[in-house]
Design a protein around this motif. Structure first.
Motif, short mmCIF file in Angstrom:
data_model
loop_
_atom_site.label_atom_id
_atom_site.label_comp_id
_atom_site.label_asym_id
_atom_site.label_seq_id
_atom_site.Cartn_x
_atom_site.Cartn_y
_atom_site.Cartn_z
N GLY A 189 0.76 -1.32 0.52
CA GLY A 189 -0.01 -0.62 0.55
C GLY A 189 0.78 1.67 0.36
N GLY A 212 -4.59 0.20 -1.62
CA GLY A 212 -4.88 0.99 -0.88
C GLY A 212 -4.15 2.28 -0.16
N CYS A 316 -10.15 0.26 -5.00
CA CYS A 316 -8.96 0.97 -3.41
C CYS A 316 -9.17 1.95 -2.27
N ARG A 317 -8.70 1.23 -1.52
CA ARG A 317 -9.73 1.88 0.20
C ARG A 317 -8.54 3.11 0.45
N TRP A 386 -5.18 -0.74 8.02
CA TRP A 386 -4.00 -1.32 7.00
C TRP A 386 -4.28 -3.11 7.51
N THR A 389 -7.56 -3.19 4.81
CA THR A 389 -7.03 -3.17 3.40
C THR A 389 -6.07 -4.78 3.17
#
Length: 419
Positions: A189, A212, A316-317, A386, A389
């Motif tokens: 990420g 993310g 995508c977060r 996280w 994600t």
């Protein structure tokens, strides 16, 4: 001119050099590489500048952790651009986790800062202590990375996203065998601060496999930031002059500062409605079963088709952190990003995890202060974002076993909260 002028006034030193009388007289306090003993992760914390509200206990724990854990200086190129942008050689700190299979997070510093800055190093410490591996690059024209042109300009939407993408590519592919092997792209990420958040968000629009992005005080549009600066000088007359100021800034920089913005990059990540009849190099047919790809396809097929055709890509977060007292990046920039991500054109490609805001009280520091001011809450937010994600359990962070840091409401420099 100040909007695009690159300077070293706020960059952390890369070495412990002896400044000459001439440098001191000129206000040049920056120590580049080759001028003295290197300031690396194992020894930089004790000489690092922190905001006045930072707990001395936090600094001590961070220094102890960094001195006892591995690090390596790595080098790699930026990704190739689409408009003949220069390719830059980038330096980065590789800060591994004990588990070589741990997810990797690329942390991107802000404008006129570098990979030794407290903003990225404090977050790196928090993430590593929770079991994540971290890569902290210098953007071009910053720190020890290569230059673009004469290295004296800030180019905003022209090329920094290419540095972020090059860093992400390196974290995924491990081309030099220094990171413990390749990593699944959906386990790598991005995390960005200020201008670094801007570059990271643009990168997420150009690379559909990024899972993310965690953004602290992100800049939605550099032109808005220019208007914000003009208001300090011209007051209500600023909007009448922003267009000509923007044209002048582009001319001074010698680049298209708005080549990509967050809004334009977000639109690029929009899913393909009906993929063409074509197989990937791995032999996956990306048209067969597309109506049920979310549940019916394997993760490897999703990744292959996403990379080859831009189909079956994960949303995508995005996490957005905003300091209501930030004078460097006004909080309404986060509001604009949030509005953009919740638009119909973005909702299939992006998922807003949360927007966390607070009014920091951190002594004289008025930009990116929340991580120092509310360290425990900030770390908890990092963990929650996280693990979700990367599809992990919140228990992997082990926060209950980590040191805890109180909030200095009064922002008294040098206070301690050691138990």
């Amino acid at each position: 001119q100040g909007f695009v002028r690159k300077h070293r006034l706020f960059e952390q030193n890369l070495t412990s050099c002896q400044l000459s009388a001439k440098q001191l007289a000129e206000g040049d306090l920056f120590c580049p590489t080759g001028r003295g003993p290197i300031r690396a992760p194992h020894n930089m914390t004790t000489t690092m500048w922190f905001p006045g509200c930072t707990s001395t206990y936090l600094i001590e724990e961070m220094a102890a952790y960094n001195s006892g854990h591995e690090w390596e200086l790595v080098t790699f190129p930026s990704r190739q651009g689409d408009a003949n942008q220069e390719t830059a050689q980038l330096d980065a700190w590789w800060l591994p986790a004990e588990d070589t299979e741990a997810p990797r997070i690329v942390i991107v510093h802000g404008n006129n800062k570098n990979f030794n800055d407290w903003t990225v190093q404090l977050s790196a410490y928090m993430l590593r202590s929770m079991g994540f591996a971290v890569l902290v690059p210098n953007l071009r024209n910053h720190g020890s990375s290569g230059s673009e042109g004469d290295g004296s300009k800030v180019t905003w939407g022209w090329s920094y996203h290419l540095d972020v993408l090059g860093s992400w590519d390196y974290a995924v592919n491990d081309p030099h065998g220094k990171l413990g092997g390749t990593m699944h792209s959906w386990k790598v990420g991005l995390q960005g601060y200020g201008m670094g958040g801007f570059a990271a968000m643009v990168a997420s629009g150009l690379e559909p496999n990024i899972p993310g992005v965690f953004l602290d005080s992100p800049i939605f549009d550099p032109k808005d930031l220019l208007l914000f600066s003009l208001r300090r000088i011209l007051g209500p007359l600023a909007p009448a002059f922003v267009d000509i100021a923007w044209l002048l800034a582009n001319k001074l920089a010698g680049a298209d500062l708005g080549h990509y913005t967050m809004a334009s990059a977000v639109d690029l990540r929009s899913p393909v409605p009906d993929p063409p009849l074509r197989k990937t190099r791995d032999g996956y047919d990306c048209k067969a079963g597309y109506f049920n790809w979310k549940k019916g396809w394997s993760r490897s097929k999703k990744e292959a088709c996403c990379k080859a055709l831009g189909v079956a890509c994960p949303r995508c977060r995005v996490a957005i952190v905003a300091d209501l007292s930030d004078v460097g990046v006004p909080a309404p920039q986060a509001d604009k990003l949030l509005e953009n991500l919740r638009s119909k054109s973005a909702e299939e490609s992006y998922e807003v995890a949360f927007r966390f805001e607070a009014d920091a009280r951190c002594g004289a520091e008025d930009h990116l202060a929340l991580a120092a001011w509310t360290a425990d809450i900030y770390r908890q937010r990092l963990c929650e974002f996280w693990v979700a994600t990367f599809d992990l359990s919140v228990e992997v962070c082990g926060i209950s076993e980590l040191p805890h840091f109180a909030t200095d409401v009064g922002a008294t420099k040098g206070w301690t909260d050691k138990p």
